[in-house]
Motif scaffolding. Structure first.
Motif, PDB file in Angstrom:
ATOM      1  N   THR A  51      49.880  40.821  37.136  1.00 15.87           N
ATOM      2  CA  THR A  51      48.797  39.876  36.872  1.00 15.87           C
ATOM      3  C   THR A  51      47.788  40.420  35.878  1.00 15.87           C
ATOM      4  OG1 THR A  51      47.490  40.684  38.730  1.00 15.87           O
ATOM      5  CG2 THR A  51      48.943  38.787  39.136  1.00 15.87           C
ATOM      6  N   LEU A  52      47.749  41.720  35.709  1.00 18.94           N
ATOM      7  CA  LEU A  52      46.782  42.404  34.845  1.00 18.94           C
ATOM      8  C   LEU A  52      45.350  42.229  35.349  1.00 18.94           C
ATOM      9  CD1 LEU A  52      48.270  41.539  31.335  1.00 18.94           C
ATOM     10  CD2 LEU A  52      48.710  43.557  32.738  1.00 18.94           C
ATOM     11  N   ASN A  53      45.191  41.838  36.599  1.00 19.32           N
ATOM     12  CA  ASN A  53      43.860  41.723  37.204  1.00 19.32           C
ATOM     13  C   ASN A  53      43.407  43.085  37.694  1.00 19.32           C
ATOM     14  OD1 ASN A  53      43.891  38.966  36.810  1.00 19.32           O
ATOM     15  ND2 ASN A  53      44.677  38.530  38.842  1.00 19.32           N
ATOM     16  N   SER A  54      42.126  43.244  37.822  1.00 24.17           N
ATOM     17  CA  SER A  54      41.575  44.467  38.407  1.00 24.17           C
ATOM     18  C   SER A  54      41.219  44.177  39.858  1.00 24.17           C
ATOM     19  CB  SER A  54      40.344  44.921  37.630  1.00 24.17           C
ATOM     20  OG  SER A  54      39.271  44.056  37.894  1.00 24.17           O
ATOM     21  N   ASP A  55      40.652  45.149  40.527  1.00 19.11           N
ATOM     22  CA  ASP A  55      40.243  44.922  41.908  1.00 19.11           C
ATOM     23  C   ASP A  55      38.914  44.171  41.996  1.00 19.11           C
ATOM     24  OD1 ASP A  55      38.867  47.077  40.893  1.00 19.11           O
ATOM     25  OD2 ASP A  55      38.784  48.148  42.793  1.00 19.11           O
ATOM     26  N   ARG A  56      38.328  43.846  40.861  1.00 21.78           N
ATOM     27  CA  ARG A  56      37.105  43.033  40.807  1.00 21.78           C
ATOM     28  C   ARG A  56      37.458  41.719  40.108  1.00 21.78           C
ATOM     29  NH1 ARG A  56      32.401  46.555  41.388  1.00 21.78           N
ATOM     30  NH2 ARG A  56      33.190  48.668  41.584  1.00 21.78           N
ATOM     31  N   MET A  57      37.975  40.781  40.881  1.00 24.33           N
ATOM     32  CA  MET A  57      38.493  39.534  40.329  1.00 24.33           C
ATOM     33  C   MET A  57      37.475  38.410  40.436  1.00 24.33           C
ATOM     34  SD  MET A  57      42.371  39.545  41.797  1.00 24.33           S
ATOM     35  CE  MET A  57      42.102  40.368  43.361  1.00 24.33           C
ATOM     36  N   THR A  58      37.557  37.510  39.494  1.00 27.37           N
ATOM     37  CA  THR A  58      36.772  36.275  39.565  1.00 27.37           C
ATOM     38  C   THR A  58      37.462  35.331  40.544  1.00 27.37           C
ATOM     39  OG1 THR A  58      37.991  35.194  37.791  1.00 27.37           O
ATOM     40  CG2 THR A  58      36.090  36.535  37.144  1.00 27.37           C
ATOM     41  N   PHE A  59      36.838  34.204  40.802  1.00 26.28           N
ATOM     42  CA  PHE A  59      37.421  33.232  41.727  1.00 26.28           C
ATOM     43  C   PHE A  59      38.787  32.763  41.234  1.00 26.28           C
ATOM     44  CE2 PHE A  59      38.127  28.779  42.868  1.00 26.28           C
ATOM     45  CZ  PHE A  59      38.236  28.910  44.236  1.00 26.28           C
ATOM     46  N   PHE A  60      38.898  32.442  39.950  1.00 24.74           N
ATOM     47  CA  PHE A  60      40.159  31.927  39.416  1.00 24.74           C
ATOM     48  C   PHE A  60      41.249  32.999  39.398  1.00 24.74           C
ATOM     49  CE2 PHE A  60      37.053  28.919  37.633  1.00 24.74           C
ATOM     50  CZ  PHE A  60      37.566  27.758  38.196  1.00 24.74           C
ATOM     51  N   GLU A  61      40.870  34.243  39.202  1.00 20.21           N
ATOM     52  CA  GLU A  61      41.839  35.327  39.283  1.00 20.21           C
ATOM     53  C   GLU A  61      42.332  35.506  40.723  1.00 20.21           C
ATOM     54  OE1 GLU A  61      40.424  38.202  35.601  1.00 20.21           O
ATOM     55  OE2 GLU A  61      39.493  38.445  37.577  1.00 20.21           O
ATOM     56  N   ARG A  62      41.463  35.276  41.683  1.00 15.79           N
ATOM     57  CA  ARG A  62      41.874  35.346  43.088  1.00 15.79           C
ATOM     58  C   ARG A  62      42.830  34.210  43.435  1.00 15.79           C
ATOM     59  NH1 ARG A  62      37.990  38.904  45.840  1.00 15.79           N
ATOM     60  NH2 ARG A  62      36.344  39.277  44.342  1.00 15.79           N
ATOM     61  N   VAL A  63      42.567  33.021  42.889  1.00 14.43           N
ATOM     62  CA  VAL A  63      43.475  31.887  43.094  1.00 14.43           C
ATOM     63  C   VAL A  63      44.829  32.199  42.465  1.00 14.43           C
ATOM     64  CG1 VAL A  63      43.893  29.463  42.495  1.00 14.43           C
ATOM     65  CG2 VAL A  63      41.638  30.182  43.303  1.00 14.43           C
ATOM     66  N   GLU A  64      44.813  32.747  41.249  1.00 19.83           N
ATOM     67  CA  GLU A  64      46.057  33.149  40.582  1.00 19.83           C
ATOM     68  C   GLU A  64      46.798  34.186  41.430  1.00 19.83           C
ATOM     69  OE1 GLU A  64      47.309  35.161  36.320  1.00 19.83           O
ATOM     70  OE2 GLU A  64      45.458  35.796  37.306  1.00 19.83           O
ATOM     71  N   ASN A  65      46.077  35.123  41.975  1.00 21.89           N
ATOM     72  CA  ASN A  65      46.652  36.162  42.826  1.00 21.89           C
ATOM     73  C   ASN A  65      47.334  35.546  44.053  1.00 21.89           C
ATOM     74  OD1 ASN A  65      46.888  38.989  42.695  1.00 21.89           O
ATOM     75  ND2 ASN A  65      45.439  39.230  44.377  1.00 21.89           N
ATOM     76  N   ALA A  66      46.684  34.565  44.662  1.00 22.09           N
ATOM     77  CA  ALA A  66      47.256  33.902  45.842  1.00 22.09           C
ATOM     78  C   ALA A  66      48.503  33.109  45.483  1.00 22.09           C
ATOM     79  CB  ALA A  66      46.211  32.995  46.484  1.00 22.09           C
ATOM     80  N   LEU A  67      48.479  32.406  44.345  1.00 24.24           N
ATOM     81  CA  LEU A  67      49.645  31.634  43.919  1.00 24.24           C
ATOM     82  C   LEU A  67      50.832  32.546  43.606  1.00 24.24           C
ATOM     83  CD1 LEU A  67      47.945  28.934  41.664  1.00 24.24           C
ATOM     84  CD2 LEU A  67      48.873  28.648  43.977  1.00 24.24           C
ATOM     85  N   ILE A  68      50.567  33.664  42.980  1.00 18.24           N
ATOM     86  CA  ILE A  68      51.644  34.608  42.669  1.00 18.24           C
ATOM     87  C   ILE A  68      52.232  35.190  43.946  1.00 18.24           C
ATOM     88  CG2 ILE A  68      52.095  36.878  41.645  1.00 18.24           C
ATOM     89  CD1 ILE A  68      50.326  35.985  39.314  1.00 18.24           C
ATOM     90  N   SER A  69      51.400  35.443  44.936  1.00 22.03           N
ATOM     91  CA  SER A  69      51.923  35.980  46.201  1.00 22.03           C
ATOM     92  C   SER A  69      52.834  34.970  46.887  1.00 22.03           C
ATOM     93  CB  SER A  69      50.787  36.404  47.117  1.00 22.03           C
ATOM     94  OG  SER A  69      50.113  35.291  47.621  1.00 22.03           O
ATOM     95  N   ILE A  70      52.531  33.677  46.766  1.00 21.37           N
ATOM     96  CA  ILE A  70      53.401  32.641  47.331  1.00 21.37           C
ATOM     97  C   ILE A  70      54.728  32.604  46.583  1.00 21.37           C
ATOM     98  CG2 ILE A  70      53.661  30.147  47.635  1.00 21.37           C
ATOM     99  CD1 ILE A  70      50.594  30.080  48.114  1.00 21.37           C
ATOM    100  N   LEU A  71      54.679  32.735  45.262  1.00 21.31           N
ATOM    101  CA  LEU A  71      55.921  32.762  44.477  1.00 21.31           C
ATOM    102  C   LEU A  71      56.756  33.994  44.799  1.00 21.31           C
ATOM    103  CD1 LEU A  71      54.608  31.600  40.982  1.00 21.31           C
ATOM    104  CD2 LEU A  71      56.010  30.306  42.601  1.00 21.31           C
ATOM    105  N   GLU A  72      56.097  35.097  45.092  1.00 20.19           N
ATOM    106  CA  GLU A  72      56.817  36.330  45.426  1.00 20.19           C
ATOM    107  C   GLU A  72      57.644  36.178  46.692  1.00 20.19           C
ATOM    108  OE1 GLU A  72      53.812  39.326  45.678  1.00 20.19           O
ATOM    109  OE2 GLU A  72      54.009  39.881  43.572  1.00 20.19           O
ATOM    110  N   LEU A  73      57.169  35.385  47.650  1.00 23.07           N
ATOM    111  CA  LEU A  73      57.920  35.184  48.885  1.00 23.07           C
ATOM    112  C   LEU A  73      59.279  34.561  48.596  1.00 23.07           C
ATOM    113  CD1 LEU A  73      55.100  33.842  51.240  1.00 23.07           C
ATOM    114  CD2 LEU A  73      56.105  36.125  51.203  1.00 23.07           C
ATOM    115  N   GLY A  74      59.301  33.569  47.738  1.00 21.30           N
ATOM    116  CA  GLY A  74      60.573  32.944  47.357  1.00 21.30           C
ATOM    117  C   GLY A  74      61.445  33.868  46.544  1.00 21.30           C
ATOM    118  N   TYR A  75      60.838  34.625  45.647  1.00 21.60           N
ATOM    119  CA  TYR A  75      61.579  35.572  44.816  1.00 21.60           C
ATOM    120  C   TYR A  75      62.246  36.638  45.670  1.00 21.60           C
ATOM    121  CZ  TYR A  75      62.215  39.582  41.734  1.00 21.60           C
ATOM    122  OH  TYR A  75      62.736  40.659  41.086  1.00 21.60           O
TER     123      TYR A  75
END
Length: 137
Positions: A51-75
């Motif tokens: 994701t190239l995010n840091s541990d200090r994420m904005t709200f939208f980066e946190r949403v992106e992080n959550a969506l990617i984690s859901i995709l990872e489950l299927g992967y």
């Protein structure tokens, strides 16, 4: 059994013969090495891989992080489906990835905690930095 969990052969053999096994690894996709050990892995703090995010994420980066984690489950389900099917057939009971990975005695993690984000780890997870830990230039 000293094994790398990517191929799942050692974990299946360890479960089949009821012998302890040790994972020697760089990491598992989808953060399974943290999930299998019941380590806290909060989506709002720990950035997902690629994701190239840091541990200090904005709200939208946190949403992106959550969506990617859901995709990872299927992967991950697709990636390890053949190993889960084979182990269920061999062990003659329904198993999941976590059933195969969780009983590992020791996890030797081939990365240095200095290059990773701070997170709690379980006592059976041992960092053995210095192997494959050079930072890219």
């Amino acid at each position: 059994v000293l094994t790398d969990p990517i191929s799942m052969c050692g974990a299946i053999a360890g479960n089949y013969f009821s012998i302890p096994y040790i994972f020697f690894m760089r990491g598992l996709p989808c953060g399974l090495h943290y999930t299998a050990n019941h380590c806290p892995n909060p989506l709002s703090y720990v950035p997902r891989l690629f994701t190239l995010n840091s541990d200090r994420m904005t709200f939208f980066e946190r949403v992106e992080n959550a969506l990617i984690s859901i995709l990872e489950l299927g992967y991950c389900a697709g990636f390890y489906s053949e190993a889960v099917r084979f182990s269920s057939e061999l062990l003659q009971r329904d198993v999941t990835m976590l059933d195969l990975l969780s009983p590992a005695s020791i996890w030797l993690l081939r990365f240095d905690f200095v290059f990773e984000y701070v997170r709690p780890v379980m006592p059976n997870m041992i960092f053995i930095g210095g192997i494959n830990c050079a930072e890219k230039k």
